[in-house]
Design a protein around this motif. Structure first.
Motif, mmCIF file in Angstrom:
data_model
loop_
_atom_site.group_PDB
_atom_site.id
_atom_site.type_symbol
_atom_site.label_atom_id
_atom_site.label_comp_id
_atom_site.label_asym_id
_atom_site.label_seq_id
_atom_site.Cartn_x
_atom_site.Cartn_y
_atom_site.Cartn_z
ATOM 1 N N ASN A 233 0.759 -1.321 0.043
ATOM 2 C CA ASN A 233 -0.013 -0.012 -0.021
ATOM 3 C C ASN A 233 0.763 1.170 0.060
ATOM 4 O O ASN A 233 0.750 2.088 -0.778
ATOM 5 C CB ASN A 233 -0.864 0.206 1.229
ATOM 6 C CG ASN A 233 -2.053 -0.997 1.339
ATOM 7 O OD1 ASN A 233 -2.254 -1.475 0.029
ATOM 8 N ND2 ASN A 233 -2.693 -1.410 2.252
ATOM 9 N N MET B 41 1.265 4.910 -2.877
ATOM 10 C CA MET B 41 0.769 6.083 -2.382
ATOM 11 C C MET B 41 1.658 7.076 -2.615
ATOM 12 O O MET B 41 2.727 7.074 -2.466
ATOM 13 C CB MET B 41 0.366 5.906 -0.672
ATOM 14 C CG MET B 41 -0.506 4.978 -0.209
ATOM 15 S SD MET B 41 -0.626 4.833 1.704
ATOM 16 C CE MET B 41 -1.552 6.055 2.007
ATOM 17 N N ASP C 33 -0.424 11.328 0.437
ATOM 18 C CA ASP C 33 -1.543 10.453 1.094
ATOM 19 C C ASP C 33 -0.982 9.659 2.261
ATOM 20 O O ASP C 33 -1.595 9.643 3.355
ATOM 21 C CB ASP C 33 -1.628 9.239 -0.107
ATOM 22 C CG ASP C 33 -2.698 9.692 -1.365
ATOM 23 O OD1 ASP C 33 -3.518 10.500 -0.976
ATOM 24 O OD2 ASP C 33 -2.491 8.869 -2.194
ATOM 25 N N LYS C 34 0.423 9.647 2.338
ATOM 26 C CA LYS C 34 1.159 8.851 3.604
ATOM 27 C C LYS C 34 0.878 9.790 4.724
ATOM 28 O O LYS C 34 0.784 9.463 5.928
ATOM 29 C CB LYS C 34 2.633 8.566 3.105
ATOM 30 C CG LYS C 34 2.814 7.518 2.170
ATOM 31 C CD LYS C 34 4.113 7.227 1.967
ATOM 32 C CE LYS C 34 4.352 6.373 0.535
ATOM 33 N NZ LYS C 34 5.733 6.374 0.165
#
Length: 306
Positions: A244, A248, A252-253
């Protein structure tokens, strides 16, 4: 006796304030400031002026916190970035001048010893264990039990160092990621082969990468030492989180539950280091310890005082 312990790490500076009474650490409180003293050190071997200023300012804040909480002693250590840089001693002298704090630059082996000593403080089962500490600049491997350390090795692969060296695109470029993965494995292969022969069954993780990973795994809105300490993460969960993270963007992280925004840019490299270790040692779970080299530093220094 109230004591303060400070760790000037490659990525962050941390403070532990605790009571040390009759050989036991109680009433622990931790503070973290992402100060990145190691930013750019691999480029030319020097800590940059802005990084020096950031870290001196943070050290002043921590010294003030220790005074406010009436600490009788303040112990301070510098790890990977300070020992690798050519101007580490300049920083030590400046820190003494500006704050009155003696910063001790510890070797990789000393760092391992302190980390292991700290872990033992927080563990009930003290049989043969492997402790790993994935920092910003290096990763420490320590095997031991209640009798002491049997093996310790510091490897120059860390979350900040690997990110700066390889991961330049956002989101992460697969080619750069694979190059980083190959480099990490090449660097630590001999250490992993040696550990594999020891048939270690219990793996304990300390440091910002692993505690952050545990917080992400639990989707914590607010970080909790109690929820993190002695929690377990499966290798399957780690692989899922890693996949994931690779997809990203940095923005987003930064919104990911459990992850400090200031750690967002280096977390993927840190998790990959852990993934490589667990994959090669064929270990399915890691126990997360909130007791680490800061607790170890307090124990070591306080025992010498008594």
């Amino acid at each position: 006796m109230k004591v303060g312990a400070i760790d000037i790490g490659t990525n962050s500076m941390r403070l532990l304030i605790a009571d040390y009474i009759d050989g036991k650490i109680t009433n622990r409180e931790k503070f973290v400031n992402t100060t990145r003293i190691g930013q750019g050190v691999d480029e030319n071997g020097y800590i940059k002026e802005d990084a020096i200023k950031r870290n001196i300012d943070a050290l002043k804040e921590f010294e003030l916190t220790c005074k406010e909480q009436k600490c009788e002693y303040i112990y301070c250590m510098g790890t990977s970035a300070l020992r690798d840089s050519k101007n580490g001693n300049y920083f030590v002298d400046l820190a003494k001048e500006k704050t009155g704090i003696d910063v001790e630059i510890v070797s990789g082996n000393e760092e391992s010893n302190l980390g292991f000593k700290g872990v033992l403080e927080g563990l009930e089962d003290k049989k043969d264990i492997l402790v790993i500490d994935i920092g910003g600049g290096s990763t420490e491997f320590i095997i031991g039990d209640r009798e002491g350390i049997k093996f310790a090795k510091s490897e120059n692969v860390g979350a900040l160092r690997m990110t700066e060296k390889f991961l330049r695109e956002d989101p992460i470029c697969e080619i750069e990621f694979e190059d980083m993965s190959e480099f990490i494995l090449d660097e630590i292969r001999d250490t992993l082969n040696y550990i594999k022969e020891r048939k270690i069954e219990k793996l304990v993780g300390i440091g910002g990468t692993i505690t952050s990973l545990a917080a992400v795994n639990q989707e914590l809105e607010v970080y909790s030492m109690e929820k993190i300490h002695n929690s377990s993460i499966s290798h399957e969960d780690i692989k899922t989180i890693l996949q994931n993270l690779k997809k990203m963007t940095l923005s987003d992280k930064k919104t990911l539950k459990g992850l400090q925004p200031k750690r967002a840019d280096i977390i993927t490299a840190g998790v990959k280091i852990l993934n490589i270790i667990m994959e090669n040692l064929e270990i399915e779970n890691i126990i997360v310890s909130e007791y680490d080299n800061l607790e170890g530093l307090i124990c070591q220094k306080s025992q010498k005082m008594s």
